[in-house]
Write a protein that holds these residues in place. Structure first.
Motif, PDB file in Angstrom:
ATOM      1  N   ALA A   2      58.575  65.481  62.477  1.00  0.00           N
ATOM      2  CA  ALA A   2      57.672  64.402  62.113  1.00  0.00           C
ATOM      3  C   ALA A   2      58.313  63.043  62.393  1.00  0.00           C
ATOM      4  CB  ALA A   2      57.318  64.502  60.638  1.00  0.00           C
ATOM      5  N   THR A   3      57.494  62.062  62.653  1.00  0.00           N
ATOM      6  CA  THR A   3      57.974  60.698  62.813  1.00  0.00           C
ATOM      7  C   THR A   3      58.312  60.137  61.440  1.00  0.00           C
ATOM      8  OG1 THR A   3      56.560  60.384  64.737  1.00  0.00           O
ATOM      9  CG2 THR A   3      57.381  58.403  63.655  1.00  0.00           C
ATOM     10  N   THR A   4      59.473  59.520  61.336  1.00  0.00           N
ATOM     11  CA  THR A   4      59.886  58.936  60.062  1.00  0.00           C
ATOM     12  C   THR A   4      60.350  57.511  60.294  1.00  0.00           C
ATOM     13  OG1 THR A   4      62.159  59.702  60.305  1.00  0.00           O
ATOM     14  CG2 THR A   4      60.635  61.174  59.161  1.00  0.00           C
ATOM     15  N   ALA A   5      60.497  56.770  59.239  1.00  0.00           N
ATOM     16  CA  ALA A   5      61.042  55.422  59.293  1.00  0.00           C
ATOM     17  C   ALA A   5      62.198  55.338  58.320  1.00  0.00           C
ATOM     18  CB  ALA A   5      59.975  54.393  58.925  1.00  0.00           C
ATOM     19  N   CYS A  25      75.131  55.861  44.541  1.00  0.00           N
ATOM     20  CA  CYS A  25      73.832  55.900  43.863  1.00  0.00           C
ATOM     21  C   CYS A  25      73.031  57.146  44.220  1.00  0.00           C
ATOM     22  CB  CYS A  25      73.008  54.671  44.236  1.00  0.00           C
ATOM     23  SG  CYS A  25      73.673  53.107  43.631  1.00  0.00           S
ATOM     24  N   PHE A  26      72.987  57.481  45.508  1.00  0.00           N
ATOM     25  CA  PHE A  26      72.105  58.535  45.996  1.00  0.00           C
ATOM     26  C   PHE A  26      72.819  59.835  46.347  1.00  0.00           C
ATOM     27  CE2 PHE A  26      69.932  54.572  47.409  1.00  0.00           C
ATOM     28  CZ  PHE A  26      68.845  54.659  46.570  1.00  0.00           C
ATOM     29  N   GLY A  27      74.145  59.792  46.527  1.00  0.00           N
ATOM     30  CA  GLY A  27      74.845  60.957  47.058  1.00  0.00           C
ATOM     31  C   GLY A  27      74.606  61.042  48.551  1.00  0.00           C
ATOM     32  N   GLY A  28      74.833  62.206  49.124  1.00  0.00           N
ATOM     33  CA  GLY A  28      74.597  62.392  50.548  1.00  0.00           C
ATOM     34  C   GLY A  28      75.863  62.249  51.364  1.00  0.00           C
ATOM     35  N   GLU A  29      75.694  62.234  52.682  1.00  0.00           N
ATOM     36  CA  GLU A  29      76.811  62.133  53.613  1.00  0.00           C
ATOM     37  C   GLU A  29      76.803  60.760  54.270  1.00  0.00           C
ATOM     38  OE1 GLU A  29      78.302  64.103  57.795  1.00  0.00           O
ATOM     39  OE2 GLU A  29      77.084  65.313  56.450  1.00  0.00           O
ATOM     40  N   LEU A  30      77.947  60.101  54.253  1.00  0.00           N
ATOM     41  CA  LEU A  30      78.085  58.766  54.829  1.00  0.00           C
ATOM     42  C   LEU A  30      79.003  58.821  56.040  1.00  0.00           C
ATOM     43  CD1 LEU A  30      77.667  55.681  54.776  1.00  0.00           C
ATOM     44  CD2 LEU A  30      79.589  55.558  53.159  1.00  0.00           C
ATOM     45  N   GLU A  61      65.884  64.051  53.776  1.00  0.00           N
ATOM     46  CA  GLU A  61      65.109  63.163  54.647  1.00  0.00           C
ATOM     47  C   GLU A  61      65.380  61.684  54.386  1.00  0.00           C
ATOM     48  OE1 GLU A  61      60.997  64.173  55.181  1.00  0.00           O
ATOM     49  OE2 GLU A  61      61.424  66.289  54.837  1.00  0.00           O
ATOM     50  N   LEU A  62      66.193  61.367  53.395  1.00  0.00           N
ATOM     51  CA  LEU A  62      66.561  59.984  53.113  1.00  0.00           C
ATOM     52  C   LEU A  62      67.625  59.543  54.113  1.00  0.00           C
ATOM     53  CD1 LEU A  62      66.522  57.450  51.275  1.00  0.00           C
ATOM     54  CD2 LEU A  62      68.295  58.567  49.908  1.00  0.00           C
ATOM     55  N   VAL A  63      67.343  58.488  54.879  1.00  0.00           N
ATOM     56  CA  VAL A  63      68.285  57.950  55.854  1.00  0.00           C
ATOM     57  C   VAL A  63      68.332  56.437  55.699  1.00  0.00           C
ATOM     58  CG1 VAL A  63      68.856  57.685  58.298  1.00  0.00           C
ATOM     59  CG2 VAL A  63      67.779  59.790  57.509  1.00  0.00           C
ATOM     60  N   ILE A  64      69.541  55.913  55.465  1.00  0.00           N
ATOM     61  CA  ILE A  64      69.757  54.469  55.381  1.00  0.00           C
ATOM     62  C   ILE A  64      70.862  54.142  56.371  1.00  0.00           C
ATOM     63  CG2 ILE A  64      70.424  52.530  53.908  1.00  0.00           C
ATOM     64  CD1 ILE A  64      69.636  54.407  51.496  1.00  0.00           C
ATOM     65  N   MET A  65      70.606  53.182  57.260  1.00  0.00           N
ATOM     66  CA  MET A  65      71.604  52.787  58.250  1.00  0.00           C
ATOM     67  C   MET A  65      71.996  51.339  58.025  1.00  0.00           C
ATOM     68  SD  MET A  65      70.094  54.516  61.667  1.00  0.00           S
ATOM     69  CE  MET A  65      69.897  56.279  61.787  1.00  0.00           C
ATOM     70  N   GLY A  66      73.217  50.996  58.447  1.00  0.00           N
ATOM     71  CA  GLY A  66      73.679  49.629  58.268  1.00  0.00           C
ATOM     72  C   GLY A  66      74.733  49.251  59.292  1.00  0.00           C
ATOM     73  N   THR A  67      74.986  47.943  59.392  1.00  0.00           N
ATOM     74  CA  THR A  67      75.952  47.396  60.341  1.00  0.00           C
ATOM     75  C   THR A  67      76.446  46.036  59.866  1.00  0.00           C
ATOM     76  OG1 THR A  67      76.320  46.825  62.671  1.00  0.00           O
ATOM     77  CG2 THR A  67      74.173  46.259  61.759  1.00  0.00           C
ATOM     78  N   ASP A  68      77.629  45.674  60.342  1.00  0.00           N
ATOM     79  CA  ASP A  68      78.112  44.302  60.188  1.00  0.00           C
ATOM     80  C   ASP A  68      77.816  43.490  61.441  1.00  0.00           C
ATOM     81  OD1 ASP A  68      79.316  44.301  57.606  1.00  0.00           O
ATOM     82  OD2 ASP A  68      81.024  45.405  58.399  1.00  0.00           O
ATOM     83  N   ASN A  85      60.811  57.648  48.027  1.00  0.00           N
ATOM     84  CA  ASN A  85      59.889  58.552  47.342  1.00  0.00           C
ATOM     85  C   ASN A  85      60.711  59.677  46.743  1.00  0.00           C
ATOM     86  OD1 ASN A  85      57.143  57.499  47.827  1.00  0.00           O
ATOM     87  ND2 ASN A  85      57.840  57.614  49.940  1.00  0.00           N
ATOM     88  N   CYS A  86      60.752  59.722  45.423  1.00  0.00           N
ATOM     89  CA  CYS A  86      61.620  60.653  44.697  1.00  0.00           C
ATOM     90  C   CYS A  86      60.916  61.966  44.418  1.00  0.00           C
ATOM     91  CB  CYS A  86      62.083  60.007  43.400  1.00  0.00           C
ATOM     92  SG  CYS A  86      63.057  58.512  43.683  1.00  0.00           S
ATOM     93  N   SER A  87      61.728  63.010  44.153  1.00  0.00           N
ATOM     94  CA  SER A  87      61.179  64.352  43.963  1.00  0.00           C
ATOM     95  C   SER A  87      61.049  64.758  42.495  1.00  0.00           C
ATOM     96  CB  SER A  87      62.042  65.369  44.704  1.00  0.00           C
ATOM     97  OG  SER A  87      63.360  65.351  44.194  1.00  0.00           O
TER      98      SER A  87
END
Length: 137
Positions: A2-5, A25-30, A61-68, A85-87
């Motif tokens: 699926a297309t996601t943003a 805050c969210f956990g996950g892999e960084l 499906e939670l993806v947050i990207m960042g840069t300097d 959107n939380c479960s």
């Protein structure tokens, strides 16, 4: 697939700090890619080799990207929000409370007319977060 943003956030030298905060805050892999060791290294001044070229925090499906690496001074504003959107009710309360540390409530977390729990926070980095949990009917 699926297309996601997802959000891609710009920071002025605080990307590593901010992304580690979000991971807490969210956990996950960084994943963090510095300028040093990248194909961009030779094109950049030594003073910014420790800056983050690209980062990604993923949890399901939670993806947050960042840069300097921004082409202009990053200005905090209200032109971007990240909607999570939380479960579950437990998850929304956990995420909302964690992001709120050092931040500001714009819209407190509560049940809304559309049948969801919803709240909005600006975190300590000036990023606006919208949290939503659609309760099962």
């Amino acid at each position: 697939m699926a297309t996601t943003a997802n959000a891609y956030l710009g920071f002025n030298g605080k990307c590593r700090e901010a992304m580690n905060f979000y991971k807490g805050c969210f956990g996950g892999e960084l994943t963090l890619q510095t300028v040093e060791g990248s194909p961009m290294e030779s094109q950049c001044p030594a003073a910014i080799h420790h800056h983050i070229l690209h980062s990604a925090l993923t949890k399901g499906e939670l993806v947050i990207m960042g840069t300097d690496m921004v082409h202009q001074e990053h200005v905090h504003g209200n032109n971007i929000s990240i909607c999570v959107n939380c479960s579950s009710e437990e998850e929304i309360e956990s995420f909302y409370g964690a992001i709120l540390k050092g931040g500001e409530v714009l819209d407190r977390l509560e049940e809304r007319f559309w049948g969801a729990m919803f709240g909005v926070v600006v975190d300590k980095y000036g990023i606006r977060w919208m949290f939503n949990y659609e309760k099962k009917k």
